[in-house]
Design a protein around this motif. Structure first.
Motif, mmCIF file in Angstrom:
data_model
loop_
_atom_site.group_PDB
_atom_site.id
_atom_site.type_symbol
_atom_site.label_atom_id
_atom_site.label_comp_id
_atom_site.label_asym_id
_atom_site.label_seq_id
_atom_site.Cartn_x
_atom_site.Cartn_y
_atom_site.Cartn_z
ATOM 1 N N GLN A 13 0.810 -1.217 0.000
ATOM 2 C CA GLN A 13 0.000 0.000 0.000
ATOM 3 C C GLN A 13 0.841 1.265 0.000
ATOM 4 O O GLN A 13 0.361 2.320 -0.385
ATOM 5 N N CYS A 14 2.074 1.165 0.439
ATOM 6 C CA CYS A 14 2.983 2.308 0.407
ATOM 7 C C CYS A 14 4.403 1.785 0.544
ATOM 8 O O CYS A 14 4.617 0.672 1.042
ATOM 9 N N PRO A 15 5.391 2.557 0.129
ATOM 10 C CA PRO A 15 6.773 2.044 0.100
ATOM 11 C C PRO A 15 7.527 2.227 1.412
ATOM 12 O O PRO A 15 8.717 2.523 1.406
ATOM 13 N N ILE A 16 6.868 2.054 2.535
ATOM 14 C CA ILE A 16 7.507 2.203 3.836
ATOM 15 C C ILE A 16 7.321 0.923 4.621
ATOM 16 O O ILE A 16 6.194 0.450 4.808
ATOM 17 N N GLY A 17 8.435 0.354 5.095
ATOM 18 C CA GLY A 17 8.376 -0.876 5.866
ATOM 19 C C GLY A 17 8.801 -0.658 7.305
ATOM 20 O O GLY A 17 9.422 0.355 7.652
ATOM 21 N N LEU A 18 8.445 -1.608 8.147
ATOM 22 C CA LEU A 18 8.821 -1.591 9.559
ATOM 23 C C LEU A 18 9.924 -2.613 9.788
ATOM 24 O O LEU A 18 9.779 -3.779 9.422
ATOM 25 N N SER A 19 11.001 -2.175 10.409
ATOM 26 C CA SER A 19 12.109 -3.082 10.704
ATOM 27 C C SER A 19 11.691 -4.167 11.693
ATOM 28 O O SER A 19 10.968 -3.904 12.655
ATOM 29 N N GLY A 20 12.187 -5.377 11.471
ATOM 30 C CA GLY A 20 11.841 -6.484 12.356
ATOM 31 C C GLY A 20 12.470 -6.374 13.726
ATOM 32 O O GLY A 20 11.924 -6.867 14.718
ATOM 33 N N THR A 21 13.631 -5.713 13.829
ATOM 34 C CA THR A 21 14.333 -5.637 15.104
ATOM 35 C C THR A 21 13.640 -4.717 16.095
ATOM 36 O O THR A 21 13.836 -4.848 17.302
ATOM 37 N N LEU A 22 12.837 -3.780 15.596
ATOM 38 C CA LEU A 22 12.177 -2.832 16.495
ATOM 39 C C LEU A 22 11.189 -3.538 17.418
ATOM 40 O O LEU A 22 11.102 -3.236 18.603
ATOM 41 N N ASP A 23 10.428 -4.480 16.873
ATOM 42 C CA ASP A 23 9.446 -5.232 17.654
ATOM 43 C C ASP A 23 9.642 -6.715 17.358
ATOM 44 O O ASP A 23 8.858 -7.332 16.626
ATOM 45 N N PRO A 24 10.689 -7.335 17.915
ATOM 46 C CA PRO A 24 11.060 -8.699 17.518
ATOM 47 C C PRO A 24 10.026 -9.755 17.873
ATOM 48 O O PRO A 24 10.004 -10.822 17.260
ATOM 49 N N HIS A 25 9.174 -9.486 18.859
ATOM 50 C CA HIS A 25 8.174 -10.475 19.263
ATOM 51 C C HIS A 25 6.797 -10.205 18.644
ATOM 52 O O HIS A 25 5.840 -10.917 18.955
ATOM 53 N N GLY A 52 3.572 -0.092 4.740
ATOM 54 C CA GLY A 52 3.102 -0.912 3.634
ATOM 55 C C GLY A 52 3.484 -2.367 3.773
ATOM 56 O O GLY A 52 2.876 -3.235 3.147
ATOM 57 N N PHE A 53 4.504 -2.656 4.595
ATOM 58 C CA PHE A 53 4.930 -4.041 4.828
ATOM 59 C C PHE A 53 5.713 -4.091 6.123
ATOM 60 O O PHE A 53 6.161 -3.055 6.650
ATOM 61 N N ILE A 54 5.884 -5.292 6.652
ATOM 62 C CA ILE A 54 6.587 -5.478 7.918
ATOM 63 C C ILE A 54 7.656 -6.547 7.744
ATOM 64 O O ILE A 54 7.378 -7.636 7.213
ATOM 65 N N GLU A 55 8.858 -6.239 8.190
ATOM 66 C CA GLU A 55 9.934 -7.233 8.221
ATOM 67 C C GLU A 55 9.816 -8.042 9.508
ATOM 68 O O GLU A 55 9.517 -7.499 10.573
ATOM 69 N N ILE A 56 10.022 -9.334 9.409
ATOM 70 C CA ILE A 56 10.125 -10.197 10.585
ATOM 71 C C ILE A 56 11.538 -10.758 10.599
ATOM 72 O O ILE A 56 11.988 -11.371 9.635
ATOM 73 N N GLY A 57 12.217 -10.534 11.693
ATOM 74 C CA GLY A 57 13.559 -11.061 11.759
ATOM 75 C C GLY A 57 14.532 -10.103 12.399
ATOM 76 O O GLY A 57 14.162 -9.000 12.802
ATOM 77 N N PRO A 58 15.756 -10.587 12.562
ATOM 78 C CA PRO A 58 16.258 -11.836 11.991
ATOM 79 C C PRO A 58 15.628 -13.066 12.632
ATOM 80 O O PRO A 58 15.269 -13.047 13.801
ATOM 81 N N HIS A 115 -3.471 -8.087 11.242
ATOM 82 C CA HIS A 115 -3.378 -7.087 10.175
ATOM 83 C C HIS A 115 -3.134 -7.807 8.854
ATOM 84 O O HIS A 115 -2.891 -9.016 8.818
ATOM 85 N N ARG A 116 -3.214 -7.055 7.756
ATOM 86 C CA ARG A 116 -3.098 -7.656 6.433
ATOM 87 C C ARG A 116 -1.836 -7.247 5.686
ATOM 88 O O ARG A 116 -1.706 -7.510 4.495
ATOM 89 N N LEU A 117 -0.913 -6.603 6.352
ATOM 90 C CA LEU A 117 0.312 -6.187 5.677
ATOM 91 C C LEU A 117 1.179 -7.401 5.368
ATOM 92 O O LEU A 117 1.276 -8.327 6.170
ATOM 93 N N PRO A 118 1.833 -7.408 4.209
ATOM 94 C CA PRO A 118 2.715 -8.543 3.872
ATOM 95 C C PRO A 118 3.949 -8.576 4.770
ATOM 96 O O PRO A 118 4.468 -7.536 5.184
ATOM 97 N N HIS A 119 4.421 -9.789 5.057
ATOM 98 C CA HIS A 119 5.622 -9.980 5.867
ATOM 99 C C HIS A 119 6.788 -10.380 4.969
ATOM 100 O O HIS A 119 6.653 -11.285 4.140
ATOM 101 N N PHE A 120 7.909 -9.709 5.169
ATOM 102 C CA PHE A 120 9.156 -10.145 4.554
ATOM 103 C C PHE A 120 10.049 -10.651 5.679
ATOM 104 O O PHE A 120 10.374 -9.903 6.610
ATOM 105 N N VAL A 121 10.422 -11.923 5.612
ATOM 106 C CA VAL A 121 11.121 -12.580 6.707
ATOM 107 C C VAL A 121 12.620 -12.596 6.416
ATOM 108 O O VAL A 121 13.059 -13.059 5.352
ATOM 109 N N ARG A 122 13.400 -12.090 7.376
ATOM 110 C CA ARG A 122 14.860 -12.075 7.226
ATOM 111 C C ARG A 122 15.440 -13.323 7.863
ATOM 112 O O ARG A 122 15.339 -13.524 9.081
ATOM 113 N N LEU A 123 16.049 -14.178 7.045
ATOM 114 C CA LEU A 123 16.603 -15.447 7.491
ATOM 115 C C LEU A 123 18.096 -15.280 7.751
ATOM 116 O O LEU A 123 18.848 -14.851 6.864
#
Length: 645
Positions: free
Chosen positions: A65-77, A90-96, A141-149
């Protein structure tokens, strides 16, 4: 926790706490709010983040929905992901994410001078199984997750491959895409490149159709970047990492002001030049103000991720960046033709003018005869008879009616201004403010009936004004603001946050006051200081004339309803409308507040009702009003400076 409350109230308190306590407290507070009924509505209302279709894009083929993502380290749980999803991401990173849990209870440190956060261990996470279990339950929520492995600390390339295969298989059902991490492990370049190629092949089998982005740590040497170019082209894109690892440790530093941004810009430009236009580039660090995001996007990034910027700039940063991106995208387009006066906004202008005229007439009547003929008919006695019984009754009624008149004029000014500068330009927040305030105002008419007194003049006014509201609602369309928003965290912006806080508190205070006055008006009618001023008890008044209390109750309930309606307009304007250069809003606050405050103070002086406790809320409101105007003037009317806070 919008920026105005964050900078004025919460940040000074949170920054006195240890980093991990402040983070956990904040995330559990907003996460808990999002999970109670109506919690997400409150979060949306406070921020009013409406994502425009102009912002819609894709990230490596995944719609966002927009080109701004949330870093996974900010809220790791994922404690507050449901709440944070309402902030304008627009999206949320999960990880590492590693195959097994990595713990480190050492403190999180803040370097406030450099606007950086230092984590004791960049590998910390719950482990794959716990994260899968959390995602299986749903995120709200419905935002896509990008998972950092990420490989386990100390893994060899061969061990890391086995771990990555396990991670891909477990997380594929829940991930929109993957960030492939591992270049920070210190492997020789040839082994690292071979590892990446094999991971790519594993992903094709374990997570078919899922985009893979190569995660580049900070700093990645120029020579290594050039060696990785061919490998990176086989991935869906590249993520420029957010963290700078301290040599010889697992400590990671995120943020760092201009230096961190410069490093991000340099790598983004080089990658865009090397990879061409087809590869996706995510800039995961260095964004602390909207200008930073605009520079990274202009340098070639497709999207940015936020982390330390949310801590230092505040939770309104995603919204501010979105507004800056929208302006950047529409500034070259043709400005839409504003609707005609009679299409919709003009009717609200007329409603506002009608309120102002009605308020002026009500003020004239309340300061002269006070009672209208039908009032005397209802009471069965004339003004002179009332004065012979008690000289304070007419003054007391004048006090209620003049304050109502001043409030009506203030409401009219707000409606006219919101229509002319808001509805006419298609500002969604202005429409919400006007419609909500009008709904409250017209509904409050029924409060007049609380004690059985029907006011024909108020009924006639409502009958004339209601069609104007209905005509306003025809064909309203939303358009993004074409004024350039503030893009710097300068001292003028920070000062405006305090001013905005004053007006939001003022709005909520007036709302509480309006509700209280309405409730008193339809129940006890008087507060103790009122009876002290009159020198009578309720029983004495009722014994003298059984219609006098219903008449006074009608005035009180009506004033309370009008005050609450004005409070809604003020609060909505303060919450959502304070943007750089919106000088009309500052003048609306100024002229819209003067009639109400002038009426409330002058009438008390005139009739001698100067009880300090009774007037204390008015004194506090005037103080908030004056201080708020003073603090917001440079941001709304003057020119914001360029000094970064």
């Amino acid at each position: 926790m919008p920026d105005w409350s964050y900078h004025a109230i919460f940040r000074p308190l949170l920054f006195r706490l240890p980093g991990h306590i402040a983070r956990n407290l904040t995330l559990h507070a907003i996460g808990g709010l999002s999970r109670v009924p109506g919690g997400t509505f409150v979060i949306k209302t406070m921020g009013h983040m409406e994502l425009s279709p102009i912002l819609e894009d894709e990230l490596a083929g995944v719609p966002i929905q927009c080109p701004i993502g949330l870093s996974g380290t900010l809220d790791p749980h994922g404690t507050a992901h449901k709440a944070l999803a309402q902030f304008g991401f627009g999206f949320i990173e999960i990880g590492p994410v590693t195959v097994r849990e990595v713990r480190n209870d050492a403190p999180i440190e803040r370097d406030a001078e450099c606007e950086a956060i230092v984590y004791p261990d960049g590998y910390v996470n719950e482990g794959a199984d716990a994260i899968v279990q959390r995602l299986r339950k749903g995120t709200g929520h419905r935002l896509p997750h990008f998972v950092r492995l990420r490989p386990m600390p100390g893994s060899s390339p061969r061990e890391a491959l086995i771990e990555q295969q396990e991670l891909l298989e477990k997380l594929a059902p829940y991930a929109a895409g993957f960030y492939i991490d591992g270049l920070a492990e210190g492997w020789p370049p040839d082994e690292a490149i071979a590892y990446l190629r094999e991971v790519r092949q594993l992903a094709l089998a374990a997570a078919p159709g899922k985009p893979l982005l190569l995660y580049l740590p900070q700093p990645t040497p120029l020579g290594m970047l050039r060696e990785l170019t061919d490998t990176a082209e086989s991935f869906s894109g590249v993520v420029v990492g957010e963290a700078l690892r301290e040599p010889g440790t697992r400590r990671e530093r995120i943020g760092g002001g201009a230096e961190a941004l410069t490093a991000q810009l340099s790598q983004v430009r080089l990658l865009r030049e090397s990879l061409g236009e087809r590869s996706t580039i995510v800039a995961a660090g260095g964004v602390h103000q909207p200008q930073d995001a605009l520079e990274l996007l202009a340098a070639g990034a497709n999207s940015v991720q936020l982390h330390s910027g949310l801590v230092y700039a505040g939770p309104g940063l995603p919204k501010r960046i979105n507004e800056a991106i929208i302006h950047d995208r529409i500034r070259q387009t043709t400005e839409p033709q504003p609707p005609s006066f009679w299409a919709n906004w003009g009717w609200m202008s007329l409603l506002g003018i009608g309120m102002m005229i009605g308020g002026v007439l009500a003020w004239l009547i309340a300061s002269t005869s006070v009672l209208l003929p039908y009032d005397e008919t209802f009471l069965g006695v004339s003004r002179s008879v009332i004065n012979r019984f008690n000289g304070h009754i007419i003054h007391f009624m004048s006090h209620d009616r003049i304050t109502l008149a001043g409030t009506m004029i203030s409401i009219g000014i707000f409606y006219y201004q919101l229509a002319r500068h808001g509805l006419r330009c298609g500002l969604h927040w202005a429409r919400t403010a006007v419609v909500t305030s009008c709904a409250v105002g017209f509904s409050s008419f029924f409060l007049y009936l609380g004690y059985g007194y029907f006011d024909p003049l108020h009924a006639a006014a409502a009958a004339v004004l209601l069609p104007m509201l209905l005509l306003t609602l025809r064909g309203l369309k939303d358009h993004p603001s074409r004024k350039k928003p503030g893009v710097l965290n300068d001292s003028v912006w920070l000062r405006a946050q305090w001013g905005q806080c004053c007006f939001v508190v003022l709005g909520f205070g007036l709302a509480i006051g309006g509700l209280t006055i309405s409730f008193v008006g339809i129940t006890t009618v008087f507060v103790p200081t009122d009876l002290a001023y009159l020198g009578l008890t309720v029983q004495q008044l009722a014994a003298w004339n059984d219609h006098i209390i219903p008449l006074i109750a009608h005035d009180r309930a009506g004033f309370g309803g009008a005050l609450f309606s004005l409070a809604v307009a003020i609060t909505a304007s303060a919450l959502w409308g304070v943007n750089q250069g919106e000088s009309w809003l500052w003048w609306t606050f100024l002229w819209g507040g003067l009639p109400g405050f002038a009426a409330g103070l002058l009438v008390h002086v005139h009739i001698g009702y100067m009880d300090f406790i009774h007037l204390l809320p008015v004194y506090i409101a005037v103080l908030l009003y004056v201080v708020g105007l003073y603090l917001m003037y440079p941001f709304l009317v003057g020119r914001a400076g360029g000094e970064k806070h």
